[in-house]
Motif scaffolding. Structure first.
Motif, PDB file in Angstrom:
ATOM      1  N   ALA A 189       0.830  -1.204   0.000  1.00  0.00           N
ATOM      2  CA  ALA A 189       0.000   0.000   0.000  1.00  0.00           C
ATOM      3  C   ALA A 189       0.865   1.256   0.000  1.00  0.00           C
ATOM      4  O   ALA A 189       0.522   2.262  -0.625  1.00  0.00           O
ATOM      5  N   ARG A 190       1.981   1.189   0.688  1.00  0.00           N
ATOM      6  CA  ARG A 190       2.891   2.339   0.704  1.00  0.00           C
ATOM      7  C   ARG A 190       3.460   2.590  -0.689  1.00  0.00           C
ATOM      8  O   ARG A 190       3.525   3.727  -1.163  1.00  0.00           O
ATOM      9  N   GLU A 191       3.859   1.514  -1.365  1.00  0.00           N
ATOM     10  CA  GLU A 191       4.499   1.650  -2.670  1.00  0.00           C
ATOM     11  C   GLU A 191       3.505   2.000  -3.771  1.00  0.00           C
ATOM     12  O   GLU A 191       3.769   2.878  -4.602  1.00  0.00           O
ATOM     13  N   GLU A 192       2.343   1.323  -3.790  1.00  0.00           N
ATOM     14  CA  GLU A 192       1.406   1.486  -4.909  1.00  0.00           C
ATOM     15  C   GLU A 192       0.346   2.555  -4.672  1.00  0.00           C
ATOM     16  O   GLU A 192      -0.137   3.166  -5.630  1.00  0.00           O
ATOM     17  N   LEU A 193      -0.033   2.778  -3.419  1.00  0.00           N
ATOM     18  CA  LEU A 193      -1.149   3.675  -3.122  1.00  0.00           C
ATOM     19  C   LEU A 193      -0.729   4.933  -2.385  1.00  0.00           C
ATOM     20  O   LEU A 193      -1.585   5.754  -2.040  1.00  0.00           O
ATOM     21  N   GLN A 194       0.568   5.083  -2.125  1.00  0.00           N
ATOM     22  CA  GLN A 194       1.079   6.233  -1.384  1.00  0.00           C
ATOM     23  C   GLN A 194       0.458   6.331   0.012  1.00  0.00           C
ATOM     24  O   GLN A 194       0.221   7.413   0.522  1.00  0.00           O
ATOM     25  N   GLU A 195       0.184   5.177   0.591  1.00  0.00           N
ATOM     26  CA  GLU A 195      -0.417   5.135   1.923  1.00  0.00           C
ATOM     27  C   GLU A 195       0.681   5.054   2.975  1.00  0.00           C
ATOM     28  O   GLU A 195       1.475   4.108   2.993  1.00  0.00           O
ATOM     29  N   LYS A 196       0.728   6.053   3.856  1.00  0.00           N
ATOM     30  CA  LYS A 196       1.697   6.076   4.942  1.00  0.00           C
ATOM     31  C   LYS A 196       0.990   5.653   6.226  1.00  0.00           C
ATOM     32  O   LYS A 196       0.096   6.358   6.693  1.00  0.00           O
ATOM     33  N   PRO A 197       1.345   4.491   6.790  1.00  0.00           N
ATOM     34  CA  PRO A 197       0.648   4.019   7.992  1.00  0.00           C
ATOM     35  C   PRO A 197       0.630   5.050   9.115  1.00  0.00           C
ATOM     36  O   PRO A 197      -0.380   5.188   9.822  1.00  0.00           O
ATOM     37  N   GLU A 198       1.718   5.801   9.255  1.00  0.00           N
ATOM     38  CA  GLU A 198       1.794   6.774  10.350  1.00  0.00           C
ATOM     39  C   GLU A 198       0.877   7.972  10.139  1.00  0.00           C
ATOM     40  O   GLU A 198       0.574   8.709  11.076  1.00  0.00           O
ATOM     41  N   TRP A 199       0.408   8.174   8.889  1.00  0.00           N
ATOM     42  CA  TRP A 199      -0.478   9.301   8.579  1.00  0.00           C
ATOM     43  C   TRP A 199      -1.872   8.847   8.157  1.00  0.00           C
ATOM     44  O   TRP A 199      -2.707   9.665   7.778  1.00  0.00           O
ATOM     45  N   ARG A 200      -2.117   7.556   8.221  1.00  0.00           N
ATOM     46  CA  ARG A 200      -3.361   6.993   7.675  1.00  0.00           C
ATOM     47  C   ARG A 200      -4.595   7.671   8.271  1.00  0.00           C
ATOM     48  O   ARG A 200      -5.460   8.180   7.556  1.00  0.00           O
ATOM     49  N   LEU A 201      -4.719   7.670   9.584  1.00  0.00           N
ATOM     50  CA  LEU A 201      -5.917   8.229  10.215  1.00  0.00           C
ATOM     51  C   LEU A 201      -5.952   9.744  10.107  1.00  0.00           C
ATOM     52  O   LEU A 201      -7.031  10.348  10.094  1.00  0.00           O
TER      53      LEU A 201
END
Length: 365
Positions: A66-78
């Motif tokens: 998700a970080r690589e393909e969707l630019q989703e950062k777990p630390e900023w998700r919420l």
């Protein structure tokens, strides 16, 4: 202020730390439908949706994907979810939509965490319901039981090696005299709603396998360009799911005419994901391995079971009643003129287009 991050043109937005704005809008439901845990247990082959109070269910591998393909950062998700929530409450205060974390994450992931595009997708999602009441009114599994019983669609029990569930469609099982075409669309939409619940699907996407065995002129010419455009618009721009490939097998000569109806409405990226295999199962197996396919398609995963997915949907009846059998979420909402769906006024032009395409169908046939 949110830290600067390389993203695909997100709106710069300051996310508040709480749901305080939502507290001022009592007409908006922050939560989603209650999930029947006993029903989930009866269908253990399919993953459960995230819990009511969001807690990430992704494996470390999927977090990395998700970080690589969707630019989703777990630390900023919420924080990103809160930013989208604040945008909805500020720009569409009358929109009655779910605002819980798990629901909004679907739209952020589908648009690679671009806030503006995620908001547009959410509005398209609700606009689709308003534009096509024949599909969305009283939408629940019991109303499409006949579609399920006749074997029009199912979901294969095993995902492919990329973690993508496979939606299997068999258009030849539908006969126009059996029931209206829109009932097929209703069954597809309910299936997509169920498929998108698990976070795995939101990250991995899905694959479609369409078996055109038995499709003739009566099925091919029935929907027409106007309905085809609506279906494509909902799947491309009105639903938060990633369709990674559309595998067509056993297509008759007439499929050239069918695709001529569909292709003008497909984005180039989506059109490139259509793969025509004909009756060549070896070609299919290069895209979907035999280990996840049923025997009917040269696979080793046993016989095709049409009943498991049907039972899963029917067991979720109450969940869909809560989700879809409610007042119009767009009542009182003013949408921009550039919204996705053009409405019935476009049907005149489409009728002319259909007459030309119908002649192509007869030529191919």
């Amino acid at each position: 202020m949110k830290p600067t991050v390389a993203r695909k043109q997100p709106r710069k937005h300051e996310a508040s730390p709480s749901h305080s704005m939502a507290d001022q809008h009592e007409s908006i439901d922050l939560g989603g439908p209650t999930v029947d845990s006993s029903a989930a247990a009866r269908h253990s082959w399919f993953p459960s949706p995230p819990p009511p109070i969001y807690s990430c269910t992704l494996t470390p591998e999927l977090v990395a994907k998700a970080r690589e393909e969707l630019q989703e950062k777990p630390e900023w998700r919420l924080r990103d979810v809160q930013a989208l929530r604040d945008m909805i409450l500020k720009e569409q205060p009358n929109l009655r939509t779910r605002l819980d974390d798990a629901f909004l994450l679907r739209f952020l992931r589908a648009r690679k965490f671009d806030y503006d595009r995620a908001l547009q997708l959410l509005l398209n999602y609700h606009a689709g319901r308003k534009a096509w009441p024949e599909v969305f009114q009283d939408l629940k599994p019991s109303t499409v039981k006949r579609v399920l019983d006749l074997g029009f669609l199912t979901v294969l029990p095993r995902p492919d090696p990329n973690g993508r569930y496979i939606l299997c469609l068999r258009p030849g099982k539908w006969k126009p005299n059996d029931y209206p075409f829109v009932d097929n669309v209703r069954a597809i939409y309910l299936t997509l709603e169920k498929l998108i619940q698990p976070e795995e699907t939101q990250v991995n996407g899905i694959v479609i396998l369409a078996d055109y065995t038995g499709v003739g002129m009566s099925q091919a010419s029935n929907p027409g360009p106007f309905l085809a455009k609506k279906v494509v618009s909902i799947l491309q721009d009105g639903f938060p799911i990633r369709i990674k490939a559309v595998n067509i097998i056993n297509e008759p000569r007439i499929f050239k005419g069918i695709f001529a109806i569909i292709k003008p409405f497909l984005k180039e990226k989506m059109a490139e994901r259509y793969i025509l295999h004909g009756s060549d199962l070896r070609s299919l197996h290069r895209n979907i391995p035999r280990s996840v396919l049923p025997e009917e398609y040269g696979g080793t995963a046993g016989q095709l079971d049409m009943s498991a997915w049907s039972r899963l949907l029917l067991d979720c009846e109450e969940e869909f009643v809560v989700e879809f059998c409610q007042p119009d979420p767009l009542e009182g909402v003013v949408l921009p003129e550039s919204m996705l769906f053009e409405g019935e006024q476009a049907s005149g032009h489409d009728d002319d287009t259909f007459r030309g395409l119908r002649s192509q169908l007869y030529y191919c046939y």
